[in-house]
Design an enzyme around this catalytic site. Structure first.
Site, PDB file in Angstrom:
ATOM      1  N   ARG A  23     -84.189 -21.794 -38.095  1.00  0.00           N
ATOM      2  CA  ARG A  23     -84.752 -20.473 -38.448  1.00  0.00           C
ATOM      3  C   ARG A  23     -85.844 -20.609 -39.492  1.00  0.00           C
ATOM      4  O   ARG A  23     -86.896 -19.959 -39.403  1.00  0.00           O
ATOM      5  CB  ARG A  23     -83.622 -19.558 -38.922  1.00  0.00           C
ATOM      6  N   GLY A  90     -80.801 -25.622 -27.351  1.00  0.00           N
ATOM      7  CA  GLY A  90     -80.725 -24.242 -26.863  1.00  0.00           C
ATOM      8  C   GLY A  90     -81.257 -23.273 -27.906  1.00  0.00           C
ATOM      9  O   GLY A  90     -81.901 -22.272 -27.577  1.00  0.00           O
ATOM     10  N   SER A 161     -73.655 -13.970 -29.113  1.00  0.00           N
ATOM     11  CA  SER A 161     -74.585 -15.084 -29.237  1.00  0.00           C
ATOM     12  C   SER A 161     -75.614 -14.824 -30.328  1.00  0.00           C
ATOM     13  O   SER A 161     -76.413 -13.893 -30.241  1.00  0.00           O
ATOM     14  CB  SER A 161     -75.309 -15.335 -27.909  1.00  0.00           C
ATOM     15  N   ASP A 311     -68.560 -23.898 -32.167  1.00  0.00           N
ATOM     16  CA  ASP A 311     -69.033 -25.285 -32.229  1.00  0.00           C
ATOM     17  C   ASP A 311     -67.959 -26.252 -32.737  1.00  0.00           C
ATOM     18  O   ASP A 311     -68.079 -27.466 -32.562  1.00  0.00           O
ATOM     19  CB  ASP A 311     -70.269 -25.386 -33.139  1.00  0.00           C
ATOM     20  N   LYS A 338     -72.367 -24.828 -23.048  1.00  0.00           N
ATOM     21  CA  LYS A 338     -73.022 -25.436 -24.218  1.00  0.00           C
ATOM     22  C   LYS A 338     -73.790 -26.681 -23.755  1.00  0.00           C
ATOM     23  O   LYS A 338     -74.139 -26.792 -22.598  1.00  0.00           O
ATOM     24  CB  LYS A 338     -71.964 -25.757 -25.276  1.00  0.00           C
ATOM     25  N   ARG A 342     -68.034 -28.088 -22.212  1.00  0.00           N
ATOM     26  CA  ARG A 342     -67.196 -28.729 -23.241  1.00  0.00           C
ATOM     27  C   ARG A 342     -65.712 -28.625 -22.943  1.00  0.00           C
ATOM     28  O   ARG A 342     -64.930 -29.450 -23.437  1.00  0.00           O
ATOM     29  CB  ARG A 342     -67.526 -28.146 -24.623  1.00  0.00           C
TER      30      ARG A 342
HETATM   31  C1  S3P Z   1     -76.326 -21.212 -32.843  1.00  0.00           C
HETATM   32  C2  S3P Z   1     -75.518 -20.329 -32.171  1.00  0.00           C
HETATM   33  C3  S3P Z   1     -74.439 -20.741 -31.271  1.00  0.00           C
HETATM   34  C4  S3P Z   1     -74.059 -22.197 -31.486  1.00  0.00           C
HETATM   35  C5  S3P Z   1     -75.250 -23.097 -31.601  1.00  0.00           C
HETATM   36  C6  S3P Z   1     -76.139 -22.673 -32.742  1.00  0.00           C
HETATM   37  C7  S3P Z   1     -77.390 -20.682 -33.694  1.00  0.00           C
HETATM   38  O1  S3P Z   1     -74.880 -20.583 -29.945  1.00  0.00           O
HETATM   39  O2  S3P Z   1     -73.217 -22.641 -30.450  1.00  0.00           O
HETATM   40  O3  S3P Z   1     -74.845 -24.444 -31.819  1.00  0.00           O
HETATM   41  O4  S3P Z   1     -77.966 -21.435 -34.497  1.00  0.00           O
HETATM   42  O5  S3P Z   1     -77.680 -19.483 -33.586  1.00  0.00           O
HETATM   43  P1  S3P Z   1     -74.816 -19.156 -29.219  1.00  0.00           P
HETATM   44  O6  S3P Z   1     -75.626 -18.240 -30.012  1.00  0.00           O
HETATM   45  O7  S3P Z   1     -75.393 -19.344 -27.852  1.00  0.00           O
HETATM   46  O8  S3P Z   1     -73.357 -18.825 -29.177  1.00  0.00           O
END
Ligand code: S3P
Length: 425
Positions: A23, A90, A161, A311, A338, A342
């Site tokens: 971020r 992701g 999410s 996580d 993920k 997992r």
């Molecule tokens: C994250 C949110 C989670 C997490 C990922 C990091 C983030 O994913 O599993 O490792 O930094 O916002 P989701 O938002 O898809 O649940």
């Protein structure tokens, strides 16, 4: 190759939180001025975000004191000359899509094999409602974006999410009108803190978040707190040894992440928080943990808790057979989409180590009081699977080989060095 350990003791300072690093990198790239970040994550994922910001026109300098300096684009991204490569991340792909969709260029976002299998419709839908022109390949990357001015929406998140929430907030920041968003489960709120730190206005009323559009950001100086999700592996290791003693320095204790500490306590870990400070809305503390004298207890993890510690579930599942009463995990079907499936990979590797359990579509039920044996572990190129089974290996009989162990570098390149230093053999 992981040999069993006799005990687990020592103190560690963890690299910067992965979520916060992403971020800060993205908002610094959008902001005006030079942001200085200490303890930026050493993981490959946040460095994918940094590289994308460079491709969009931000200047990134790795200073000698390990600080990263990012000179932002003052809200004007350039047309990248090549596809934006999100690697395995992701977070990079989903959050960046929201950040760049309002800019008048054409963008293509690509990723590795694992990232190309992950669902992207969840961001296309709300961003599309805002007017973004996003094309997916059958719901997946590559993502093609034709940048367009966006307008505000009122969005109810169907899936818990933080990545989807962030994509909408980052787009809303630059849209016309005030975007509002209501979450089904309150997910990690690093984006909210980061946006305010970079000078944005963001309001919360009950469960509803709203962000006025057309806002400009200003550079910051910040230190990224240590990553609690990386610490989770060592916290779980500490549970396995009655005389363990672990100190984690300058660790992020944001309440939307810290349910993990309640879980460690419920399993019998004795946690002391030695001091807590707040920086830019994020809590940072030093944690001391001692293992339970009579071994870890068990517990049920379900409902919103599963989303909050999503996580950390692989490592909790990996140590479950050593608990007294077992661990059951439900309401966690997000684990299947993920970096790998997992649930399937945890099941495969528990089976390889000789554990009995039941697999469900949304979780696993793993009885306690089981002795595991060393085995060949398939990380599936998933960092958290590689690290989770390295912890299970510490109490197994015989040695365990982690195939694809290098995946740990996605979030925690120093993992094996720290693990070695903490294990007493
Ligand atoms: C994250 C949110 C989670 C997490 C990922 C990091 C983030 O994913 O599993 O490792 O930094 O916002 P989701 O938002 O898809 O649940």
């Amino acid at each position: 190759m992981i040999r069993p350990a006799r005990s687990f003791q020592g103190s560690v300072t963890l690299p910067g939180d992965k979520s916060i690093s992403h971020r800060y990198a993205m908002l610094a790239g959008l902001a005006e001025g030079t942001t200085r970040l200490s303890n930026f994550s050493t993981g490959a994922d946040p460095h994918s975000s940094l590289a994308c910001m460079e491709a969009l026109g931000a200047k990134v300098v790795h200073a000698a004191d390990k600080t990263i300096e990012i000179t932002g684009t003052a809200g004007v991204f350039q047309q990248p000359t090549a596809p934006l490569d999100c690697g395995n991340s992701g977070s990079t792909m989903r959050m960046l899509t929201g950040l760049i969709a309002p800019h008048p260029h054409t963008f293509t976002l690509i990723g590795d094999h694992s990232l190309t299998l992950r669902p992207m419709e969840r961001i296309r839908k709300p961003l599309g409602q805002m007017g973004a022109r996003i094309e997916l390949a059958d719901g997946h990357a590559p993502i093609k974006i034709q940048g367009e001015p966006l307008h505000a929406i009122d969005f109810d998140t169907p899936i818990p999410s933080a990545q989807v929430k962030t994509a909408v907030l980052f787009a809303g920041l630059q849209a016309s009108g005030t975007t509002s968003l209501t979450e089904s489960v309150r997910t990690r709120d690093h984006s909210e803190h980061a946006l305010r730190t970079f000078g944005a206005t963001l309001n919360r009323s009950g469960e509803k978040l709203s962000i006025p559009g057309g806002q400009r950001l200003k550079a910051i100086d910040a230190t990224v707190p240590g990553d609690l999700s990386s610490a989770a592996f060592f916290l779980c290791a500490a549970l396995l040894f009655p005389d363990s003693h672990l100190i984690l320095d300058s660790i992020g204790m944001n309440p939307t992440r810290a349910s993990l500490l309640d879980v460690i306590t419920a399993l019998g870990g004795k946690i002391k928080v030695l001091n807590v400070e707040e920086h830019h809305g994020e809590l940072i503390g030093t944690i001391q943990v001692n293992g339970p004298a009579s071994g870890p207890r068990g517990m049920h993890i379900g409902g919103t808790l599963s989303a909050q510690i999503i996580d950390e579930l692989p490592v909790l599942a990996a140590i479950a057979p050593y608990t007294r009463d077992g661990i059951s995990i439900r309401d966690a079907k997000e684990l299947r989409v993920k970096e790998s499936d997992r649930i399937a990979l945890v099941a495969k590797n528990l089976r390889a180590m000789g554990a009995e359990f039941t697999e469900f579509e949304d979780g696993l039920e793993i009885p306690g009081n089981q002795q595991l044996h060393g085995a060949q572990i398939d990380s599936g190129a998933d960092h958290r699977i590689a690290m989770a089974f390295s912890i299970a290996a510490l109490r197994a009989t015989g040695d365990t080989e982690i195939q694809g162990a290098e995946a740990a570098a996605i979030s925690f390149p120093e993992f094996f060095t720290h693990l070695d230093a903490l294990c007493k053999r």
